[in-house]
Write a protein that holds these residues in place. Structure first.
Motif, short mmCIF file in Angstrom:
data_model
loop_
_atom_site.label_atom_id
_atom_site.label_comp_id
_atom_site.label_asym_id
_atom_site.label_seq_id
_atom_site.Cartn_x
_atom_site.Cartn_y
_atom_site.Cartn_z
N PHE A 16 0.90 -1.26 -0.03
CA PHE A 16 -0.05 -0.15 -0.05
C PHE A 16 0.85 1.35 -0.03
O PHE A 16 0.50 2.24 -0.65
N LEU A 20 0.83 4.07 -2.72
CA LEU A 20 0.69 5.66 -2.28
C LEU A 20 1.56 6.48 -3.08
O LEU A 20 1.18 7.88 -3.19
N GLN B 69 -7.41 7.91 -5.73
CA GLN B 69 -6.21 7.09 -5.45
C GLN B 69 -5.64 7.05 -3.93
O GLN B 69 -5.23 6.25 -3.32
N SER B 73 -5.16 4.24 -0.95
CA SER B 73 -4.10 3.58 -0.51
C SER B 73 -3.80 4.04 1.07
O SER B 73 -3.51 3.12 1.74
N ALA B 76 -5.93 2.12 3.11
CA ALA B 76 -5.57 0.56 3.19
C ALA B 76 -4.31 0.77 4.22
O ALA B 76 -4.25 -0.25 5.27
N LEU B 77 -3.54 1.51 4.31
CA LEU B 77 -2.49 1.76 5.16
C LEU B 77 -2.91 1.84 6.76
O LEU B 77 -2.49 1.33 7.53
N LYS B 116 -11.82 2.40 1.93
CA LYS B 116 -11.10 1.49 1.07
C LYS B 116 -11.80 1.18 -0.11
O LYS B 116 -11.87 1.19 -1.24
#
Lengths: 495, 135
Positions: A16, A20, B69, B73, B76-77, B116
Motif C-alpha cells: 500500500f 501511495l 487514489q 491507498s 488501506a495503510l 477503502k
C-alpha cells in the motif's frame, strides 16, 4: 511472541505504501518501499520461533490460526529466497509502479497461504496470490500474453469456486474451519469424501498437475520473465500446500490416494515428454514445472509431507533460477538455438548448476529433496522417481546443448546476480542439508547424455509441435476436462 | 452524456442521504447489522449515481482521480496500521482501544474498510469509463 502473522502483514503494508507513491507523484521513490516489502519478512522469519498462534489472542474457534511448523517452514524459506532474487531482478525489468505493487501483493498472498492453518484463510490468501498473478501475466500487454492470462483466469477461478464449495461442505459437516479442530472432530462420511474429492480436483488444477495442466504452459511461458519465475517457483506451491492441509487433517480414502500416486507419476513423465519436444526455451521450462509438481504430489500422496515441502522448496530455488537465467538470455528470441551463453561465463555457470540441481545430481538441493521423496515410497514407485530424473537430465542436456551454440545479449548486472544467487542457494542448500555425492549420479548423468544423443540421432527434436497463439476455445476444453475429471474423482472417492 | 432533468434532480437529492446512511452503517456497524464493506458500497453508489447522471467529467471535478487514489491507498495503510499498532499492546489486531472508543478497534477498522471499499469501487468505475471513453 506471536509475530508469525507479520510475515503476511508486512508485504501488504509496503504494497500500500508503494501504491501511495502514485497519487503523491513520487513514482521515482517507489522502488524503496518495494524492496523494503520484499526483504521485511526475512526479519520475522529469522527471529520468530516455530510454533502455532491464534491472531490477536482470540479463541481458536473464532480466531485465525497461523503457524510455522515442519511442513511449511521449507515452503516459506523457498518463497523468501526466490522473491528476494526476483525483486532485485525486477528493478531493472519493470518501469511501472503497478507491477511492483502487484508483486508485493503476490508476496503477501503466498506467505499468508503458507502460514495459515485454517481452510478459509488459506483460500483467501491463495486467491490474493492468484489474482495478482493473472494481472502480472497480462501486464506486458502483448496479445498472446493477455490471452494466456485470460485462460489462466477462467480456469483458475472455476477451480477456486469449487474449492470454496468444498470448504463449505466441510464446515457444514464438522462446524469448524480451523484445521486442528477439523481433524479432531471429523467423522468419515459420504459428504466428507465428496468434499475431499472436489477440493483435491480444484487444487490439482491450480497446481497444474497432469490432466489439468492445460493453462500452465501458456501462462508460465508467456508471462514476463520475473513473473514466470515466481509463478513456477512459488504460486503453484500454494495449492500444493493446500493439498498437504487437506491430506493431513481429513480422512482421505484409499481410492483417492492411489489415484493421486498414479497422477503424480503420469505428471512426471508427461511433463518430461512434452518438454523434450519444445522448441521455445521458456515453454520447455514450463512443461518441466508440470513434471516437477508430480514429485511434490508423489510426496503428498504417500503421506510424506516433509518430503513434499522440501521438494517444493528445492523446486522454487532451481526453477526460479532457471527461468531468470534462461529468460534473460533469451531476451530477444526465445527459440532454442538462437541464443545462448557462449560469451557469458557467469550465466553459463548458473544455468549448468541449476540444470544439475533440477536433475537431482548430488551436492545440490534437488538430490536431497528427491532422496526424501523416494525414502517414503515403496518398491516400484522408487523406480519412477529415478526414471523421471533421467528424463529431466535428457531435456536439460538438450537445453544446454542449444545454449552452448548461441551468443548472449548484454545483460544488466542485477540480472546476472539474481540468477547466480539462486544457483548458489541451490548449491549451498544441498550442502547444508547434507546431500552426499553418490555413484548413481554419474550413471544417471551418463544415461541422460546417452539418451539425448540417441534421441538426437533418431530425430526426435526435429518434430514440430508449434503452437502460435492461445485460442479462446481452449478455455472450454479446459473446463470440460475439469468437469470430467471431477466426476471421475467423485467416483473414485467412494471406492 | 447527460440524463434528463428529473434524473439529475433526483440524484442530487438522494446522494446526500446515501452518504449519511453509509456513515451510520460505518459508525454503528460494530453493534448492529452493517459494517465497513456495506458502508463502503453505499459511499461508492452515491458517487456512481452522480457519474451516471452527470457524466464522468463533471463528477471528476468534484472527486478528482488523484484524491480517490490517495484515499484508497491511505485507508488501506490505516487498516494495516491499526492491526500493527495492536502489536505494541500485545497482539496483532488486539482490541486495545476498547477503553477509549466505543467498539474499540472494530469501529476504527470499519472506517478504514469503508473508505477503502468505497474509493476502490469509484476507482474501478473511473478506470472503466476512461477506457470506454464516452461522454
Amino acid at each position: 511472541m506471536g509475530l508469525i502473522v507479520l510475515l503476511a502483514a508486512l508485504p501488504l503494508l509496503f504494497a500500500f505504501l508503494t501504491a501511495l507513491t502514485v497519487p503523491l507523484r513520487l513514482e521515482k521513490l517507489a522502488k524503496y518501499p518495494f524492496l523494503a516489502g520484499a526483504v521485511a519478512p526475512w526479519a520475522v522469519f529469522l527471529f520468530e520461533k516455530a510454533g502455532n498462534e491464534v491472531v490477536g489472542g482470540w479463541p481458536r474457534i473464532g480466531g485465525i490460526e497461523v503457524s510455522l511448523d515442519v511442513y511449511n517452514t521449507p515452503l516459506v524459506l523457498g518463497e523468501l529466497i526466490l522473491f528476494t532474487a526476483v525483486a532485485v531482478y525486477s528493478l531493472d525489468y519493470f518501469r511501472e509502479v503497478k507491477a511492483f505493487v502487484l508483486l508485493l501483493l503476490l508476496h503477501a498472498g503466498l506467505l499468508g497461504a503458507f502460514i495459515s492453518r485454517d481452510l478459509f484463510n488459506f483460500y483467501i490468501f491463495m486467491e490474493i496470490a492468484s489474482v495478482s498473478s493473472f494481472a502480472l501475466v497480462g501486464s506486458s500487454g502483448k496479445r498472446k500474453a493477455v490471452r494466456a492470462a485470460y485462460k489462466y483466469l477462467m480456469l483458475s477461478l472455476l477451480a477456486s469456486y469449487f474449492f470454496v464449495f468444498s470448504i463449505g461442505v466441510i464446515y457444514l459437516k464438522t462446524g469448524y474451519l480451523n484445521l486442528e479442530l477439523i481433524s479432531e472432530s471429523v467423522m468419515p462420511s459420504k459428504e466428507i469424501n465428496v468434499a475431499i474429492a472436489i477440493a483435491f480436483a480444484s487444487l490439482l488444477l491450480k497446481a497444474g498437475i497432469f490432466p489439468l495442466h492445460v493453462w500452465l504452459p501458456d501462462a508460465h511461458s508467456l508471462a514476463p520473465t520475473p513473473v514466470s519465475a515466481l509463478l513456477s517457483g512459488a504460486v503453484v506451491k500454494a495449492p500444493a500446500y493446500g493439498m498437504i492441509l487437506i491430506f493431513s487433517a481429513l480422512p482421505v480414502s484409499e481410492g483417492l490416494s492411489e489415484t493421486a500416486m498414479v497422477l503424480a507419476v503420469a505428471s512426471i513423465f508427461f511433463g518430461v515428454a512434452m518438454a523434450l519436444l519444445q522448441k521455445d526455451a521458456k515453454r520447455l521450462l514450463a512443461y518441466h514445472t508440470v513434471s516437477q509438481m508430480g514429485y511434490v504430489l508423489l510426496g503428498i500422496a504417500s503421506m510424506n509431507f516433509v518430503g513434499a515441502a522440501y521438494y517444493a522448496m528445492a523446486h522454487s530455488l532451481f526453477k526460479g533460477g532457471l527461468f531468470l537465467s534462461v529468460g534473460s538470455l533469451g531476451k530477444k528470441s526465445r527459440k532454442l538455438g538462437e541464443f545462448g551463453y557462449k560469451n557469458a561465463p557467469l550465466m553459463a555457470l548458473s544455468v549448468l548448476m541449476l540444470s544439475l540441481a533440477i536433475g537431482g545430481v548430488s551436492p545440490f538441493i534437488g538430490s536431497y529433496a528427491k532422496g526424501l521423496i523416494s525414502s517414503g515410497l515403496a518398491g516400484a514407485w522408487k523406480w519412477a522417481v529415478l526414471a523421471g530424473s533421467v528424463g529431466t537430465l535428457v531435456s536439460f542436456t538438450k537445453l544446454n546443448y542449444y545454449l552452448t551454440k548461441g551468443e548472449a545479449p548484454a545483460l544488466p548486472l542485477s540480472w546476472k546476480f539474481a540468477s547466480f544467487a539462486l544457483a548458489l542457494a541451490a548449491f549451498v542448500g544441498g550442502l547444508v542439508l547434507g546431500a552426499v555425492p553418490k555413484v548413481t549420479d554419474v550413471y544417471l548423468l551418463l544415461a541422460g547424455i546417452l539418451l539425448f544423443l540417441l534421441f538426437k540421432m533418431a530425430g526426435v527434436f526435429e518434430l514440430t509441435l508449434e503452437k502460435e497463439d492461445v485460442k479462446p476455445g481452449e478455455v472450454n476444453t479446459g473446463a470440460m476436462l475439469f468437469a470430467l475429471f471431477l466426476l471421475l474423482l467423485l467416483y473414485l472417492a467412494e471406492l | 452524456m447527460k440524463m434528463s432533468l428529473v434524473v439529475r434532480t433526483t440524484t442530487k437529492l438522494i446522494a446526500p442521504f446515501l452518504v449519511t446512511y453509509g456513515a451510520y452503517l460505518t459508525i454503528y456497524g460494530y453493534e448492529s447489522p452493517g459494517g465497513g464493506f456495506q458502508a463502503g458500497v453505499l459511499f461508492a453508489v452515491s458517487v456512481i449515481l452522480l457519474m451516471t447522471a452527470y457524466g464522468y467529467r463533471r463528477t471528476k471535478k468534484h472527486f478528482p482521480l488523484r484524491t480517490v487514489q490517495l484515499v484508497e491507498s491511505a485507508s488501506a495503510l490505516w487498516v494495516v496500521g491499526i492491526a500493527l499498532i495492536g502489536l505494541a499492546f500485545g497482539a496483532f489486531f488486539l482490541n486495545f482501544l476498547r477503553l477509549y472508543i466505543p467498539g474499540g478497534t472494530v469501529m476504527t477498522f470499519n472506517i478504514g474498510v469503508a473508505l477503502k471499499v468505497g474509493t476502490s469501487f469509484v476507482l474501478v468505475f473511473y478506470v472503466l469509463s476512461r477506457w470506454v471513453d464516452r461522454d
